[in-house]
Design a protein around this motif. Structure first.
Motif, PDB file in Angstrom:
ATOM      1  N   TRP A 239       0.830  -1.203   0.000  1.00 53.23           N
ATOM      2  CA  TRP A 239       0.000   0.000   0.000  1.00 53.23           C
ATOM      3  C   TRP A 239       0.865   1.254   0.000  1.00 53.23           C
ATOM      4  N   ALA A 240       0.355   2.303  -0.637  1.00 50.84           N
ATOM      5  CA  ALA A 240       0.906   3.651  -0.459  1.00 50.84           C
ATOM      6  C   ALA A 240      -0.217   4.479   0.157  1.00 50.84           C
ATOM      7  N   ARG A 241      -0.725   5.484  -0.578  1.00 50.51           N
ATOM      8  CA  ARG A 241      -1.876   6.206  -0.070  1.00 50.51           C
ATOM      9  C   ARG A 241      -3.085   5.280  -0.019  1.00 50.51           C
ATOM     10  N   ALA A 242      -4.121   5.697   0.705  1.00 47.27           N
ATOM     11  CA  ALA A 242      -5.268   4.812   0.963  1.00 47.27           C
ATOM     12  C   ALA A 242      -5.915   4.315  -0.314  1.00 47.27           C
ATOM     13  N   TYR A 243      -5.790   5.060  -1.405  1.00 50.75           N
ATOM     14  CA  TYR A 243      -6.412   4.650  -2.672  1.00 50.75           C
ATOM     15  C   TYR A 243      -5.386   4.077  -3.653  1.00 50.75           C
ATOM     16  N   GLU A 244      -4.202   3.752  -3.162  1.00 46.72           N
ATOM     17  CA  GLU A 244      -3.150   3.134  -3.985  1.00 46.72           C
ATOM     18  C   GLU A 244      -2.775   1.809  -3.338  1.00 46.72           C
ATOM     19  N   ASP A 339     -11.009   6.076   1.688  1.00 44.22           N
ATOM     20  CA  ASP A 339     -11.163   5.260   2.892  1.00 44.22           C
ATOM     21  C   ASP A 339     -10.493   3.897   2.758  1.00 44.22           C
ATOM     22  N   GLY A 340      -9.856   3.649   1.603  1.00 41.27           N
ATOM     23  CA  GLY A 340      -9.165   2.384   1.386  1.00 41.27           C
ATOM     24  C   GLY A 340     -10.060   1.256   0.941  1.00 41.27           C
ATOM     25  N   LYS A 341     -11.330   1.535   0.689  1.00 42.75           N
ATOM     26  CA  LYS A 341     -12.258   0.499   0.255  1.00 42.75           C
ATOM     27  C   LYS A 341     -12.145   0.287  -1.243  1.00 42.75           C
ATOM     28  N   ILE A 342     -11.840  -0.936  -1.640  1.00 38.40           N
ATOM     29  CA  ILE A 342     -11.695  -1.277  -3.059  1.00 38.40           C
ATOM     30  C   ILE A 342     -13.069  -1.469  -3.691  1.00 38.40           C
ATOM     31  N   VAL A 343     -13.243  -0.902  -4.879  1.00 43.63           N
ATOM     32  CA  VAL A 343     -14.466  -1.068  -5.661  1.00 43.63           C
ATOM     33  C   VAL A 343     -14.065  -1.511  -7.066  1.00 43.63           C
TER      34      VAL A 343
END
Length: 382
Positions: A239-244, A339-343
């Motif tokens: 992980w890097a940033r919550a959306y990466e 929020d780190g939630k994968i979609v």
């Protein structure tokens, strides 16, 4: 006397030609830094831009070079997100000069390795030793930041969090490697680099290449490409940033493959790495869609005000496109919120991230276009 005036005329013509061919710095390599300085408020920045901040022309080499040296930290590196083309006020200069011991030095957003390149360009044109000295300090910073396994972190000295990871994001690693290759090979622009330092640069490049090859993702027996960031010890996607998220990242992987294809007389490991990545790009391409940017009502978040939206539309005539991230194991395109939630679709991403991040890419096409000639040149067979 006749010869004297002939000489003066020729000198005048030569002067005009030189003026027309004025050397200028390639400012494109600093575009990310400048764009962030003007476009994103960062509380870590010592100075912010003034309204209508004036800029130097690309031909004002000494002024630009002095700016680069002013922004250089005591350890030889640079902080990110400033415009080195800006004509700074005396107060701004004092603030930057007084911050040299704050070692928030990084490779993010095209930082440090581009500054070395800029100083080398300016030294080549001016032959002023101070620019060569600054470049040498920057080169040593790059070498000092390298991990024993050959990778580079995002920040050095090391900080807490994901910035310690080996960072391919935004082509930071590729930028460092290309700079080292130029230093190793270009004895004109980098003629000021002595043999001992050039030898260190060459060894660092070789270690960096080894790390790239060791980091290529083997996903349950299928060798694919790379993540944006890899654990600095295990070399696994992280992980890097919550959306990466840990994933196979096609945007940055394309730059890595281009670097590998630039290698003269590639080894069998390099050839296999390229072949496997090309196979992955062919497997993961998406056809029949395109991403459309549309005007939308302003959407205010804590980060920005978005006035556009991005939507995926069906288009049978669209060229192949790739998701930025693919899920490990399933190889499905994935997206993520802060929020780190994968979609699993762009429509599920919040507006601010949907319009403010590059979730799709065409970068792998550059590799696929180049691959046939590369394979023929090096007698690569399937």
């Amino acid at each position: 006397m006749k010869h004297f005036w002939t000489s003066m005329i020729l000198l005048g013509i030569s002067g005009q030609v030189l003026a027309q061919r004025a050397v200028k710095i390639d400012v494109r390599m600093f575009a990310s830094n400048a764009g962030h300085w003007y476009g994103i408020k960062d509380d870590h920045n010592v100075i912010g831009p003034k309204k209508d901040q004036p800029k130097y022309k690309p031909t004002q080499l000494r002024e630009i070079g002095d700016n680069i040296l002013l922004f250089q930290k005591n350890n030889g590196g640079w902080a990110k997100n400033y415009d080195i083309m800006a004509i700074l006020t005396p107060v701004q200069k004092d603030s930057i000069n007084n911050d040299k011991s704050n070692l928030n030095t990084t490779f993010d957003n095209g930082t440090s390795y581009t500054h070395v390149t800029g100083l080398a360009q300016i030294y080549e044109a001016t032959q002023d030793q101070k620019y060569a000295d600054g470049a040498i300090k920057g080169i040593n910073f790059i070498l000092d930041a390298q991990y024993g396994n050959g990778g580079w972190p995002q920040y050095f000295p090391l900080q807490k969090g994901y910035s310690r990871h080996i960072t391919f994001n935004d082509d930071a690693y590729v930028g460092i490697m290309n700079t080292l290759k130029d230093i190793r090979d270009d004895r004109t622009r980098y003629g000021f680099v002595n043999g001992a330092l050039r030898d260190r640069v060459s060894k660092a490049y070789d270690k960096g290449l080894e790390c790239i090859l060791n980091s290529q993702i083997n996903d349950f027996g299928e060798v694919t490409a790379w993540c944006q960031q890899h654990d600095e010890v295990t070399l696994q996607p992280d992980w890097a940033r919550a959306y990466e998220m840990p994933s196979i990242c096609n945007a940055e992987s394309a730059g890595i493959v281009q670097l590998l294809m630039d290698i003269d007389q590639p080894s069998a490991r390099v050839v296999n790495a390229v072949k496997n990545a090309v196979n992955w790009f062919n497997e993961s391409k998406i056809e029949g869609i395109r991403v459309k940017t549309v005007q939308a009502a302003p959407d205010t978040s804590r980060y920005t005000v978005s006035r556009v939206d991005r939507v995926v539309v069906q288009d049978p005539a669209a060229p192949p496109i790739w998701a930025r991230f693919y899920e490990l194991q399933t190889h499905r395109p994935i997206f993520c919120n802060r929020d780190g939630k994968i979609v699993y679709s762009l429509a599920e991403v919040a507006r601010e991230r949907r319009s403010g991040y590059g979730w799709y890419t065409y970068n792998p096409q550059k590799v696929l276009d180049r691959y046939p000639a590369w394979a023929k040149k090096w007698n690569v067979t399937e």
